[in-house]
Each structure stands twice: as structure tokens, then as C-alpha cells.
Design a protein around this motif. Structure first.
Motif, PDB file in Angstrom:
ATOM      1  N   LEU A  72     -23.626 -27.078   1.323  1.00  0.00           N
ATOM      2  CA  LEU A  72     -22.857 -27.051   2.560  1.00  0.00           C
ATOM      3  C   LEU A  72     -23.560 -26.243   3.647  1.00  0.00           C
ATOM      4  CD1 LEU A  72     -19.159 -26.540   1.352  1.00  0.00           C
ATOM      5  CD2 LEU A  72     -20.145 -28.597   2.355  1.00  0.00           C
ATOM      6  N   PHE A  73     -24.308 -25.243   3.229  1.00  0.00           N
ATOM      7  CA  PHE A  73     -24.964 -24.350   4.176  1.00  0.00           C
ATOM      8  C   PHE A  73     -26.456 -24.626   4.331  1.00  0.00           C
ATOM      9  CE2 PHE A  73     -21.531 -22.089   1.907  1.00  0.00           C
ATOM     10  CZ  PHE A  73     -20.616 -22.015   2.949  1.00  0.00           C
ATOM     11  N   HIS A  74     -26.970 -25.617   3.596  1.00  0.00           N
ATOM     12  CA  HIS A  74     -28.409 -25.911   3.635  1.00  0.00           C
ATOM     13  C   HIS A  74     -28.655 -27.415   3.693  1.00  0.00           C
ATOM     14  CE1 HIS A  74     -29.185 -21.693   2.572  1.00  0.00           C
ATOM     15  NE2 HIS A  74     -28.206 -21.827   1.688  1.00  0.00           N
ATOM     16  N   ASP A  75     -27.679 -28.156   4.248  1.00  0.00           N
ATOM     17  CA  ASP A  75     -27.798 -29.609   4.340  1.00  0.00           C
ATOM     18  C   ASP A  75     -28.854 -29.958   5.381  1.00  0.00           C
ATOM     19  OD1 ASP A  75     -27.353 -32.305   4.053  1.00  0.00           O
ATOM     20  OD2 ASP A  75     -25.174 -32.167   4.311  1.00  0.00           O
ATOM     21  N   GLY A  76     -29.885 -30.724   4.974  1.00  0.00           N
ATOM     22  CA  GLY A  76     -30.969 -31.085   5.870  1.00  0.00           C
ATOM     23  C   GLY A  76     -32.112 -30.105   5.862  1.00  0.00           C
TER      24      GLY A  76
ATOM     25  N   SER B 136     -27.079 -36.478  -1.855  1.00  0.00           N
ATOM     26  CA  SER B 136     -27.668 -35.156  -1.646  1.00  0.00           C
ATOM     27  C   SER B 136     -28.621 -34.805  -2.783  1.00  0.00           C
ATOM     28  CB  SER B 136     -26.573 -34.089  -1.571  1.00  0.00           C
ATOM     29  OG  SER B 136     -27.145 -32.804  -1.433  1.00  0.00           O
ATOM     30  N   TYR B 137     -29.879 -34.463  -2.418  1.00  0.00           N
ATOM     31  CA  TYR B 137     -30.907 -34.149  -3.412  1.00  0.00           C
ATOM     32  C   TYR B 137     -31.590 -32.830  -3.046  1.00  0.00           C
ATOM     33  CZ  TYR B 137     -30.466 -38.956  -5.073  1.00  0.00           C
ATOM     34  OH  TYR B 137     -29.982 -40.140  -5.586  1.00  0.00           O
ATOM     35  N   ILE B 138     -32.126 -32.187  -4.082  1.00  0.00           N
ATOM     36  CA  ILE B 138     -32.887 -30.964  -3.861  1.00  0.00           C
ATOM     37  C   ILE B 138     -34.025 -30.902  -4.869  1.00  0.00           C
ATOM     38  CG2 ILE B 138     -31.456 -29.529  -5.398  1.00  0.00           C
ATOM     39  CD1 ILE B 138     -31.862 -27.218  -3.353  1.00  0.00           C
ATOM     40  N   THR B 139     -35.183 -30.396  -4.448  1.00  0.00           N
ATOM     41  CA  THR B 139     -36.266 -30.181  -5.406  1.00  0.00           C
ATOM     42  C   THR B 139     -35.994 -28.888  -6.158  1.00  0.00           C
ATOM     43  OG1 THR B 139     -37.678 -28.911  -3.901  1.00  0.00           O
ATOM     44  CG2 THR B 139     -37.904 -31.338  -3.868  1.00  0.00           C
ATOM     45  N   PHE B 140     -36.556 -28.791  -7.347  1.00  0.00           N
ATOM     46  CA  PHE B 140     -36.363 -27.565  -8.112  1.00  0.00           C
ATOM     47  C   PHE B 140     -36.999 -26.387  -7.396  1.00  0.00           C
ATOM     48  CE2 PHE B 140     -35.564 -24.988 -11.742  1.00  0.00           C
ATOM     49  CZ  PHE B 140     -34.661 -25.687 -12.528  1.00  0.00           C
ATOM     50  N   GLU B 141     -38.131 -26.643  -6.774  1.00  0.00           N
ATOM     51  CA  GLU B 141     -38.813 -25.586  -6.047  1.00  0.00           C
ATOM     52  C   GLU B 141     -37.952 -25.053  -4.903  1.00  0.00           C
ATOM     53  OE1 GLU B 141     -43.153 -24.767  -3.933  1.00  0.00           O
ATOM     54  OE2 GLU B 141     -42.730 -26.684  -4.907  1.00  0.00           O
ATOM     55  N   ASP B 142     -37.323 -25.960  -4.174  1.00  0.00           N
ATOM     56  CA  ASP B 142     -36.469 -25.526  -3.081  1.00  0.00           C
ATOM     57  C   ASP B 142     -35.225 -24.796  -3.594  1.00  0.00           C
ATOM     58  OD1 ASP B 142     -38.109 -26.392  -1.072  1.00  0.00           O
ATOM     59  OD2 ASP B 142     -37.044 -28.282  -0.724  1.00  0.00           O
ATOM     60  N   ALA B 143     -34.698 -25.246  -4.732  1.00  0.00           N
ATOM     61  CA  ALA B 143     -33.547 -24.547  -5.310  1.00  0.00           C
ATOM     62  C   ALA B 143     -33.911 -23.106  -5.657  1.00  0.00           C
ATOM     63  CB  ALA B 143     -33.053 -25.290  -6.553  1.00  0.00           C
ATOM     64  N   LEU B 144     -35.068 -22.919  -6.284  1.00  0.00           N
ATOM     65  CA  LEU B 144     -35.487 -21.566  -6.637  1.00  0.00           C
ATOM     66  C   LEU B 144     -35.772 -20.730  -5.396  1.00  0.00           C
ATOM     67  CD1 LEU B 144     -37.804 -22.106  -9.743  1.00  0.00           C
ATOM     68  CD2 LEU B 144     -35.409 -21.410  -9.696  1.00  0.00           C
ATOM     69  N   GLN B 145     -36.361 -21.353  -4.407  1.00  0.00           N
ATOM     70  CA  GLN B 145     -36.633 -20.636  -3.166  1.00  0.00           C
ATOM     71  C   GLN B 145     -35.332 -20.159  -2.520  1.00  0.00           C
ATOM     72  OE1 GLN B 145     -38.676 -22.882  -0.150  1.00  0.00           O
ATOM     73  NE2 GLN B 145     -38.351 -21.307   1.421  1.00  0.00           N
TER      74      GLN B 145
END
Length: 364
Positions: free
Chosen positions: A177-181, A196-205
Motif C-alpha cells: 500500500l505504501f510502495h505501490d509502483g 502486484s509483484y515484488i522481487t525478493f531483492e526489493d523485498a529485502l531492501q
């Protein structure tokens, strides 16, 4: 396959540079804040068969020995990741299938949300996919399950109860909700809220940037090389799990690979990243009381009191009970812990109103 150590290095570089009975059958169109969102010649006969060509003299390849064991799969490894588990909410609406990255999870919980549809909590520790999704919104009981492994928690949206829990510190979290886009990206091939998708790297970041502790020891589950050994186990090679007679999950045992392959509504669960069918070593089916608590069809699910269970391994099913041990749903029988077989585990939570007898087919 990426190990956490590789992501750790990448991450360091990035940071350095920068309440009624089960009567509801229809899910609402909008459920929470995330919704706004060839011929061969015959071979020549050998002139002479020598002793060297005898199969009796061929040496079997040595099985690789490992120094360590993965805590959440019980499989051998040269090095256990220092990173804590990451639990991700994965969408299972028909419009969200097939999913991406779920076959890399060590443990997956499949639990009802609203209506007759389930959602996944995928817990990653030994492996991590490049991309995950579609990511979906949180419910309170998924947060409790994630906390059982002291996991970092990733979702896109939340119910009112989940919002209160997360904002009160129930789990270290990252919310789309706070990091869409930015950290979370929308796929143009699907419609919101199923894109909605996220890379693992971005999740850890994103999690690291919030100051959460990223490394810690992980307490292992109980594993045994051949799994359980019990003469009362039943044949269970093609098993179906029905959710309220509306949605069905199938697991078919592959004897050669010694694992169960998963399907949803008679369609193989193929991961979009690897083009492989999701397969696991353990299937743990547990009964739990469900209760609808609001006009949106959200549920309260008792995942603390224990109850009846069915544990599938090696083409057989064992009737067991389940217990909640510090947030983890684990199998027991006659007061004794029952081991998982080394490998990945899928845990299906079903309503106790129908129970195993009314929901599970294919166990002889």
C-alpha cells in the motif's frame, strides 16, 4: 536458485549506495484497501563382453554429504543462510493463477479468506525466487502463522484486524500500500488487485530500510530421513481437498520423484518463473474452527487449540493430531511429535465443520 547470502551481498551494495456460522458463499467484489489497487540403426553386437563392462563391477555414485541441514526443510546444505525467514502473502484467486515463485517456499500455509477462496502464506528461508506474486493483503491469522517462524512479513493491503496487529508491532512488515509502483510493481497482463509483484531483492531492501533485524538463527522443525514409520498409515496417492464444495486442491504422488504434485481446480499448479509444477514432500491437512465475523465475509480461525490432522508422505496418509507450538502448526500422535520428511511442506487448513472426513478424498 538464489541463496540468501547472494541477496545479502546485493542488499549491502544497495544500501551502501543509497463471527456467524459458515454461511457466506460469495466473496465481495472489493474486500479491503488492497483492492484499490528418430529411426535408429541396430547397434552392432560387441565382440566380447568383458568383466569391465559387467554391471556388477560398476560403482554406484556416492551420495553427496553435507555439513549442515536446512532448518525448515531438513535437507542437506553446505551452508545455512544467516537470514531470517520471509513470509509473503500470495494471491490464489483464479485471476491470479498461475503464481510466480511459490514453488521455492519451504512451507506454504493455504487458508480460507473470504467466500470460498484460499490464500497462501509462503515462507522462504532455504531458497528464494527472483520474483514473487501476485502479492495480496494480510489477515490476522496469517500474521500469527508468520510469527511462528519469526518471519519478516510481506503483503499488499490488510484487513482492519491485520492493520491493527502490524501497526502494533506483531511482525516486522512491508506493505505494498505504501510502495505501490516503487518496490511493488503492477503487471500489465493482469487486472488489480491480482497484479502486484515484488522481487525478493526489493523485498529485502524495503524491510532492511525500515531498520528490521535481518539475520538470526532459525529453530528447526522435526525431520526424519524416511519421514514417519507407522503401520496404520493408509494409501494416499491421489488426494483431493475440498473447500466448502466450491474449490478443490489435488495432490498426486510421483513415485519416481517421491513427492506430491499440486493442482488447483483440476489444473496443474505451474510456476510461471520455472515452468515447473509445484511439488512437495509433506502435505499436512488440519481441521480448525472457522467463523464469519463481518459483512465482508472475513473469518476468525482458531489456530491455537489443536485438533485432528492428516499427514501425507511417500504416498501414504497417517491420521494424527495437530498442535500449535509457539505459532507453528505441527503434527503429533499419541502425545509424540511426528517428523516431517526432508523437503518442502504444504499445510492446508480446512473448516472443522466439514472436517477431514467431509473434505478429503482419495485416502484408502
Amino acid at each position: 536458485m538464489k541463496k540468501y547470502a547472494l541477496i545479502g551481498c546485493s542488499l549491502c551494495f544497495l544500501l551502501g549506495s543509497a463471527c456467524s456460522p459458515e454461511e457466506n458463499t460469495e466473496a465481495p467484489a472489493e474486500e479491503d484497501s488492497a483492492d484499490h489497487e528418430p529411426v535408429q540403426a541396430e547397434p552392432e553386437e560387441p565382440e566380447e563382453k568383458t568383466v569391465e563392462n559387467s554391471s556388477a563391477d560398476r560403482e554406484e555414485p556416492e551420495e553427496k554429504e553435507y555439513d549442515e541441514t536446512e532448518p525448515l526443510t531438513g535437507e542437506g546444505t553446505d551452508e545455512v543462510s544467516l537470514y531470517r525467514p520471509v513470509a509473503v502473502m500470495i494471491n490464489n484467486h483464479p485471476k491470479a493463477r498461475p503464481q510466480t515463485g511459490i514453488n521455492k517456499a519451504d512451507i506454504v500455509y493455504e487458508v480460507l479468506t473470504e467466500g470460498d477462496m484460499t490464500r497462501f502464506l509462503a515462507v522462504y528461508q532455504s531458497e528464494q525466487p527472483e520474483e514473487l506474486g501476485p502479492v495480496r493483503s494480510a489477515r490476522d491469522y496469517f500474521i500469527d502463522l508468520a510469527a511462528g517462524y519469526d518471519s519478516l512479513f510481506v503483503a499488499h493491503g490488510w484487513s482492519p484486524e491485520a492493520k491493527q496487529m502490524l501497526q502494533s508491532g506483531a511482525a516486522p512488515y512491508l506493505n505494498g500500500l505504501f510502495h505501490d509502483g516503487t518496490l511493488f510493481q503492477r503487471s500489465s497482463e493482469r487486472q488489480a488487485p491480482h497484479n502486484s509483484y515484488i522481487t525478493f531483492e526489493d523485498a529485502l531492501q524495503g524491510l532492511s530500510s525500515k531498520g528490521y533485524e535481518m539475520e538470526q538463527d532459525v529453530s528447526p522443525n522435526h525431520f526424519k530421513e524416511e519421514g514417519y514409520s507407522d503401520s496404520t498409515a493408509s494409501e494416499a496417492e491421489d488426494v483431493s481437498i475440498w473447500y466448502r464444495d466450491k474449490y478443490v486442491v489435488q495432490f498426486s504422488y510421483d513415485e519416481e520423484e517421491e513427492q506430491y504434485e499440486r493442482s488447483s481446480d483440476n489444473t496443474a499448479a505451474i510456476d510461471t518463473a520455472t515452468d515447473e509444477q509445484t511439488a512437495v514432500k509433506n502435505i499436512f491437512i488440519v481441521e480448525a474452527p472457522h467463523r464469519v465475523i463481518d459483512d465482508k465475509g472475513r473469518r476468525e480461525i482458531d489456530l491455537s487449540s489443536g485438533g485432528e490432522g492428516l499427514l501425507l508422505q511417500n504416498g501414504k496418509a497417517l491420521t494424527v493430531q495437530w498442535k500449535n507450538e509457539e505459532g507453528r502448526i505441527l503434527p503429533v500422535k499419541d502425545g509424540q511429535d511426528i517428523p516431517f520428511a526432508p523437503g518442502k511442506t504444504w499445510i492446508n487448513v480446512i473448516p472443522s465443520s466439514s472436517g477431514i472426513e467431509g473434505s478429503v478424498q482419495g485416502v484408502e
